[in-house]
Write an enzyme that holds these catalytic residues in place. Structure first.
Site, short mmCIF file in Angstrom:
data_model
loop_
_atom_site.label_atom_id
_atom_site.label_comp_id
_atom_site.label_asym_id
_atom_site.label_seq_id
_atom_site.Cartn_x
_atom_site.Cartn_y
_atom_site.Cartn_z
N LEU A 37 0.85 -1.20 0.09
CA LEU A 37 0.01 -0.07 -0.02
C LEU A 37 1.02 1.16 0.26
O LEU A 37 1.96 1.41 0.67
CB LEU A 37 -0.80 0.00 1.26
CG LEU A 37 -2.21 -1.08 1.34
CD1 LEU A 37 -2.89 -0.86 2.75
CD2 LEU A 37 -3.14 -0.66 0.07
N ASP A 38 0.68 2.19 -0.74
CA ASP A 38 1.31 3.43 -0.81
C ASP A 38 1.40 4.07 0.60
O ASP A 38 0.32 4.03 1.51
CB ASP A 38 0.55 4.64 -1.83
CG ASP A 38 0.83 4.04 -3.07
OD1 ASP A 38 1.77 3.17 -3.31
OD2 ASP A 38 0.31 4.51 -4.07
N PRO A 39 2.26 4.98 0.96
CA PRO A 39 2.22 5.63 2.32
C PRO A 39 1.07 6.12 2.79
O PRO A 39 0.65 5.97 4.07
CB PRO A 39 3.57 6.53 2.18
CG PRO A 39 4.31 5.89 1.07
CD PRO A 39 3.51 5.36 0.21
N VAL A 61 -1.91 5.54 1.89
CA VAL A 61 -3.15 4.74 1.91
C VAL A 61 -3.28 4.07 3.07
O VAL A 61 -2.26 3.67 3.73
CB VAL A 61 -2.82 3.95 0.71
CG1 VAL A 61 -4.18 3.02 0.52
CG2 VAL A 61 -2.58 4.48 -0.68
#
EC number: 5.4.99.-
Length: 474
Positions: free
Chosen positions: A99-101, A103
């Site tokens: 997951l992106d930071p 998110v």
């Protein structure tokens, strides 16, 4: 799950034909509704090894557990996984998909033995709730809803500018999507999407903006489901993990830790099940295929080459396998391969070794000792004809029952004697030639070693002489 039936021993007992005292619909994990499985046989010998997944000792429970973590915003997935590894003091950790930071949402973290399931979780479907910011106002909510529903099915996607992978065009599937809320004054839309692993929601938002003709970008994102676990399935925070470990370290109360961590079997609930006899478990852990004699129960609707899970009578996952027979074949066949192992989950020697004790195996061992089979159990010139006819090697894909040899008229005894004599002489010559080759190879090896030893002595002498010269010059 642990508090539902504290006194019940969750186990499929031998010859369990009568209905259980409690409804098996309430049994946990892979034993749920086991009485609805098709029965091959009710007879097996229980072995007092292994544990029900919920009743494992706490050290084993942690090292074979998974955490349904609510990832906080700002740290990366790898940082979160490293923190969990440090808190729980486990050797390995893995996650179900980056997951992106910024998110938040479901991040399934697997510990030690459960990391063997990471690959299957990374390729599983995902669900997201996304906030889309449009760059200009749109006429009506219906247009936004229809645009979101239009972008379903197989879509072309290129990774965003800020991404860790090569920006190569790829195809990803959106299974379903729907609009949750739309605010025309602020130009914000909230929508839900169920998609294939590896889908870029940021790219999807850009495409939605283009489709509506006003442009758009992703404002916020949350993953609400990863594989078979959603945010409604006892999701926990980083604080819960830290508190649970602190309580266990200081008060030795493991109940909080058991609520935060769940058994790895919870990731396999969606697979079709095959129940294996206790005597066959360790052979599968060593990579053997499951044969018909080791089968107890199986699920309806199994197809050939379908992924299934092999479980013990206590509900432990042994391995993820690939079915070699359909349900129809399993009910009619009396021999053959049921499934082959794709990914073994259980450690070896949790259950005792029970292979090689059957009548066929014992006979094979005696033939090996007598030299009538080679060391790999394959037939040689001394193998009895009845053995080669009756024995089928299932490890050989082309193996078939040997056809009886054609009847040949008996020849004159003198001719037979001559043929036997020629064969014996050929055997002797081949044995003698192989012995000569071995002797020559051994002699060559000795010569090479002697040469290397001489070289080492010379080098040592030269080094000593150099050192002495240096000392004299000083």
């Amino acid at each position: 799950m642990t508090d539902t039936h504290p006194g019940v021993d969750f186990m499929i007992k031998p010859e369990a034909t009568s209905a259980s005292k409690i409804d098996t619909a309430e049994w946990p994990l892979l034993l749920k509704n086991f009485d609805k499985l098709l029965v091959r046989t009710g007879h097996y010998t229980p072995i007092p090894c292994g544990n029900n997944p919920l009743k494992r000792p706490i050290a084993e429970y942690v090292s074979s557990g998974v955490i349904n973590l609510d990832k906080p915003a700002n740290p990366s997935s790898h940082e979160v996984v490293a923190w969990v590894k440090k808190i729980l003091r486990v050797e390995k950790t893995g996650h179900s998909g980056t997951l992106d930071p910024k998110v938040t949402g479901c991040l399934i973290i697997c510990n030690d033995r459960a990391t063997r399931l990471v690959k299957s979780q990374q390729s599983a479907g995902k669900e997201y709730v996304c906030v889309l910011r449009l760059h200009d106002s749109v006429e009506g909510e219906r247009n936004v809803a229809s645009a979101i529903e239009t972008l379903t099915g197989a879509l072309f996607q290129r990774p965003p500018l800020i991404s860790a992978v090569k920006r190569q065009l790829r195809i990803r599937s959106i299974y379903e999507s729907k609009l949750i809320e739309f605010d025309n004054e602020r130009n914000l839309a909230v929508f839900w999407a169920s998609c294939e692993a590896g889908t870029y929601m940021r790219t999807l938002c850009v495409h939605l903006g283009l489709l509506l003709g006003v442009g758009g970008h992703m404002q916020e994102l949350r993953r609400v489901r990863s594989g078979c676990l959603s945010e409604n399935d006892d999701i926990v925070t980083m604080h819960d993990v830290l508190d649970a470990q602190w309580i266990y370290d200081n008060t030795r109360d493991e109940s909080y830790l058991r609520r935060v961590i769940r058994p790895l079997e919870s990731l396999l609930v969606g697979y079709k099940r095959i129940v294996v006899k206790d005597s066959a478990v360790n052979a599968i852990c060593y990579g053997a295929k499951l044969m018909i004699p080791g089968l107890l129960r199986y699920e309806a609707g199994i197809e050939v080459n379908e992924e299934i899970v092999l479980i013990t009578t206590k509900g432990e996952a042994i391995a993820v396998g690939i079915a070699q027979m359909s349900t129809v074949e399993l009910s009619t066949c009396d021999h053959g391969v049921v499934a082959k192992v794709k990914r073994c989950i259980m450690e070896r020697d949790v259950y005792p070794r029970r292979w090689g004790l059957g009548p066929q195996s014992m006979k094979k061992k005696t033939l090996k000792k007598e030299g009538k089979l080679d060391k790999y159990g394959r037939p040689n010139e001394n193998t009895p004809a009845d053995w080669s006819k009756s024995y089928i090697d299932y490890s050989d894909p082309n193996a078939e029952v040997a056809k009886p040899a054609p009847v040949v008229a008996p020849a004159a005894p003198t001719v037979e004697a001559e043929v036997n004599g020629v064969e014996d002489s050929k055997k002797r010559k081949s044995v003698e030639s192989s012995e000569k080759d071995e002797d020559e190879a051994a002699k060559k090896e000795e010569k090479r070693r002697k040469k290397e030893a001489k070289k080492e002595k010379k080098e040592k002498k030269e080094k000593k002489e150099k050192k002495e010269k240096k000392k004299k010059s000083e």
